[in-house]
Design a protein around this motif. Sequence first.
Motif: not given
Length: 862
Positions: A569-576
């Motif tokens: 998955l294209d997951v961004e730590e900053g989003t979380y």
Amino acid sequence: MRLIIEFAVNNVNADRTLLSGTTLKLISLDTNCIGFLGTTEASSSLSPLSSLPRRDVRIASRAGSGDQDIPDGIGMARLAWTRLPTADGAVPEGAAAPASPSASDDELFAGVVESLDYEVIENCAYREEQAQRSKFWVPYYVMLKWLFALLIGVGTGLAAIFINLAVENFSGWKYAVTFAIIQHSYFIGFLVYIIFNLALVFSSVYIVTHFAPAAAGSGIPEIKGYLNGVDTHGILLFRTLVGKIFGSIGSVGGGLALGKEGPLVHTGACIASLLGQGGSAKYHLSSRWVRIFESDRDRRDLVTCGCAAGVAAAFRAPVGGVLFALEEVTSWWRSHLMWRVFFTSAVVGVVVQSAMNWCKSGKCGHFGPGGFIIWDISGGQEEYSYQELFPMAIIGVIGGLLGALFNQLTLYITKWRRTYLHKKGKRVKIFEACLISLITSTISFVLPLLRKCSPCPELETNSGIECPRPPGADGNFVNFYCSKDNEYNDLATIFFNTQDDAIRNLFSAKTFHEYSAQSLITFLVLFYSLAVVTFGTAVPAGQFVPGIMIGSTYGRLVGMFVVKFYKKLDVEEGTYALLGAASFLGGSMRMTVSLCVIMVEITNNLKLLPLIMLVLLVSKAVGDFFNEGLYEVQARLRGIPLLDSRPKQVMRNMSAKDACRNQKVVCLPRVSRIVDILSVLRSNKHNGFPVVDRGQNGESLVIGLILRSHLLVLLQSKVDFQNSPFPCGPGILNRHNSSDFVKPPSSKGKSIDDIHLTEDELGLYLDLAPFLNPSPYIVPEDMSLAKVYNLFRQLGLRHIFVVPRPSRVVGLITRQDLLLEENSNSGTTELQSTSVRGQLNGKVPRGSTHLSHPLLESIVTE
């Protein structure tokens, strides 16, 4: 504390004094008043008024009444509130220690807070003033409201600019000097870093303790209480405004685990209040031509605009400011008020944006992108999978648990401070703040020294991020105590930045594995503990930004787990990290709509709106399971009696008569002796007294309500004293106007100690009829207490009369009777009701809708 009491009256003789003898309880059904519900404060001592001649007076306090306690609302009168300390949590000098819930009434709250008079008092002075106003008064009044909304927005925006400029420059100088010195000696750099922080914190706590005690804390619980109908003395004064601004610069610039957003809300409220009263007379900064908003109702609207302006200035979120005022602080809302609040927030947005554009040219020193909160993560994660909803819900649960724990820990520590620490004086408060500053500085400097540096990762060329960060600049990847030039210290990246810059780093996209899990956990535990301990010290303190710091830390931890678990998955730590920040604020402050809009505005990413809504709903539900929101907890701790939006369930099974059971109402006869009035005022601290007179049939008749503040004005002026014990007639109308009875905002007003009367003056009389409120709100004795509660809160009342069932009906008003149409050609007001039109031929004299008071006219002109 409020007290409900009942006065026993037998008869009224020709000179309007009460006869002694057998008493007639007013709770019987053939009398006019059986009870008195209100928000008057409890007296310091309630002894029988033996000094009153020809009276039979019985006063019974709540202590030992044995009645069932009511946990909230009007039933708060049965609770023994502890004496409210000054705004910073200390008991005033010379005051008694806080009483326990079982203490007697003479040990309880002695009037440090006071209810506000939102009700229009339609006495003779008010009616005379209304009749004399020209047709241009209403347009001038409306125009001035919009002008004040503009000035509140400009003033709050300028205050926010000044605070941010000062904080950013002080922080920039501190980090620049520290990093320059550690190139030669880390120990000397450590000492300079500590001294710099200590000097700023000392200046903040000194200003608060010696100049503006009400400036301590965030101020939001006090402002929320003010907009709920309770005034805490000193919270809206000019010195409080000055202390809030300069104290915030010292506490935030000194590196404490606090924010400047809560104090900015208080700052906006102070600016609005000062504009409404025409400035500060004490400091010779006043103007008479704008001194038109003298009622508590008008001041309430201005303070609401100030609160919204403060949030808009703090977060650069105009819509969020409007919703914050609607959802969190104000208790009464109208469409006209929303327009002015929206206009004020828009003005703040323009002022702040203009300042940011001006500072881009480099004229603001160290004021960089972090000067105003704007965490643009629009370049981050664009899409999300349903598989991510579960870890996002877990973030909401964590936020609810940590937020509720934060509220409970701050409650316990603040109680301990009040009970043991802050009683010892100003020096202890200063020492406490300085000690916390030393601990915070030591942790933030020493802990990064214990961490190993990490090699710089490969970054995209178009990301705009450098590794390591250039010295003296803000951003990610700080090189601190690293042996190589291409390394960075992840823990120093958080500590050696202003809080705004640190949050921007945690929110940043395209920085995978910038922080290790060990560093994030270490920072979370230590910063959480520092935030709990620091909150409640004698400095201006906000919890928005510290809450975002805490939430974004564990949010990024969850994001790291998601990245590792869902590798495709294209997951961004900053989003979380963003979702974690929203969850902690929702779990602590229990805001939903306004917080959701604020987070969207400051991140400039509308696609994350559904996710933010999800974590906010989860975190608020989890937090509500354990305790109340942060502001409600702090307000209750400070003794601010907030009325919730809904009555408690137990009130639905109680009547208004039950709330007044076994109580005595202190009444005054229409024509009272000065000595009797003075004795009543000295015997208790109630702020409202029913006034009784003899009716045509000789029975006792309640003709209105007289306020304590009005009685003090009349006793001090002495112009209305008379030798005769008979009514004075209408000639008194020209002696006073409504402005004579105005209480200065956020102050104690006149005191009984200010009244000095001679022996001859004590024997004179005073006719109370021209000064009383002839139309107080009245409820029947069998009305449910829940219905009384809703009426009391929704109308913003201070007193309600409880009466027996009326004997006859004079008329019945429906919606149709309230539809008025203004006829500008004939200068009349036409009633749309056919029944009324038939009686009055469709016409009533202009102005009669607010000047027709048959009871008041009859008792004044008799």
